[in-house]
Design a protein around this motif. Structure first.
Motif, PDB file in Angstrom:
ATOM      1  N   LEU A  46     -15.673  23.419  25.985  1.00  0.00           N
ATOM      2  CA  LEU A  46     -15.496  23.360  27.451  1.00  0.00           C
ATOM      3  C   LEU A  46     -14.894  21.235  26.953  1.00  0.00           C
ATOM      4  O   LEU A  46     -14.120  20.465  28.414  1.00  0.00           O
ATOM      5  N   SER A  47     -15.310  20.832  26.247  1.00  0.00           N
ATOM      6  CA  SER A  47     -14.909  19.536  26.136  1.00  0.00           C
ATOM      7  C   SER A  47     -13.858  18.851  25.711  1.00  0.00           C
ATOM      8  O   SER A  47     -13.258  18.622  26.390  1.00  0.00           O
TER       9      SER A  47
ATOM     10  N   GLY B 189      -8.307  17.523  26.800  1.00  0.00           N
ATOM     11  CA  GLY B 189      -7.037  17.599  27.262  1.00  0.00           C
ATOM     12  C   GLY B 189      -7.402  17.661  28.548  1.00  0.00           C
ATOM     13  O   GLY B 189      -5.458  17.319  28.825  1.00  0.00           O
ATOM     14  N   LEU B 190      -7.394  18.154  29.569  1.00  0.00           N
ATOM     15  CA  LEU B 190      -6.508  17.738  31.681  1.00  0.00           C
ATOM     16  C   LEU B 190      -7.413  16.096  31.598  1.00  0.00           C
ATOM     17  O   LEU B 190      -6.572  15.876  32.333  1.00  0.00           O
ATOM     18  N   LEU B 191      -8.367  15.700  30.918  1.00  0.00           N
ATOM     19  CA  LEU B 191      -8.356  14.210  30.924  1.00  0.00           C
ATOM     20  C   LEU B 191      -6.860  13.460  30.457  1.00  0.00           C
ATOM     21  O   LEU B 191      -6.599  11.987  31.212  1.00  0.00           O
ATOM     22  N   SER B 192      -6.587  14.196  29.121  1.00  0.00           N
ATOM     23  CA  SER B 192      -5.381  13.091  28.628  1.00  0.00           C
ATOM     24  C   SER B 192      -4.046  12.847  29.786  1.00  0.00           C
ATOM     25  O   SER B 192      -2.645  11.806  29.615  1.00  0.00           O
ATOM     26  N   LEU B 193      -3.969  14.285  30.521  1.00  0.00           N
ATOM     27  CA  LEU B 193      -2.572  14.999  31.274  1.00  0.00           C
ATOM     28  C   LEU B 193      -3.218  14.022  32.353  1.00  0.00           C
ATOM     29  O   LEU B 193      -2.056  13.152  32.688  1.00  0.00           O
TER      30      LEU B 193
END
Length: 90
Positions: free
Chosen positions: A59-60, A65-69
């Motif tokens: 999950l981390s 990864g999602l927040l980097s996008l």
């Protein structure tokens, strides 16, 4: 909490309780409940969720990864955690 939030909650709770105790009446108990529900409970939920994410490597990684996008996806959480716990004194 790993962010020091627990200390902030304790200080804010004490300050809010002191304000209410200075002019105590049993009806003011509802004010305490509203303060807690509006100011502390949402932050506690966010910290519990963050702790759950951080306990899981999968999950981390997914979250980072999602927040980097889409870094803007973190704004609601950041705004909530940075909002003052106590309203300005009247």
């Amino acid at each position: 909490p790993f962010t020091g939030e627990g200390m902030a909650w304790a200080v804010a709770s004490g300050a809010a309780a002191a304000r209410l105790a200075a002019d105590w009446h049993p009806a003011r108990a509802k004010e305490w409940e509203r303060f807690y529900a509006r100011r502390l409970r949402p932050r506690q939920r966010v910290c519990r969720a963050a702790a759950a994410v951080l306990r899981s490597p999968r999950l981390s990684s997914l979250t980072v990864g999602l927040l980097s996008l889409a870094p803007a996806a973190a704004w609601p959480v950041t705004r909530l955690l940075n909002r003052p716990l106590l309203p300005d004194p009247a």
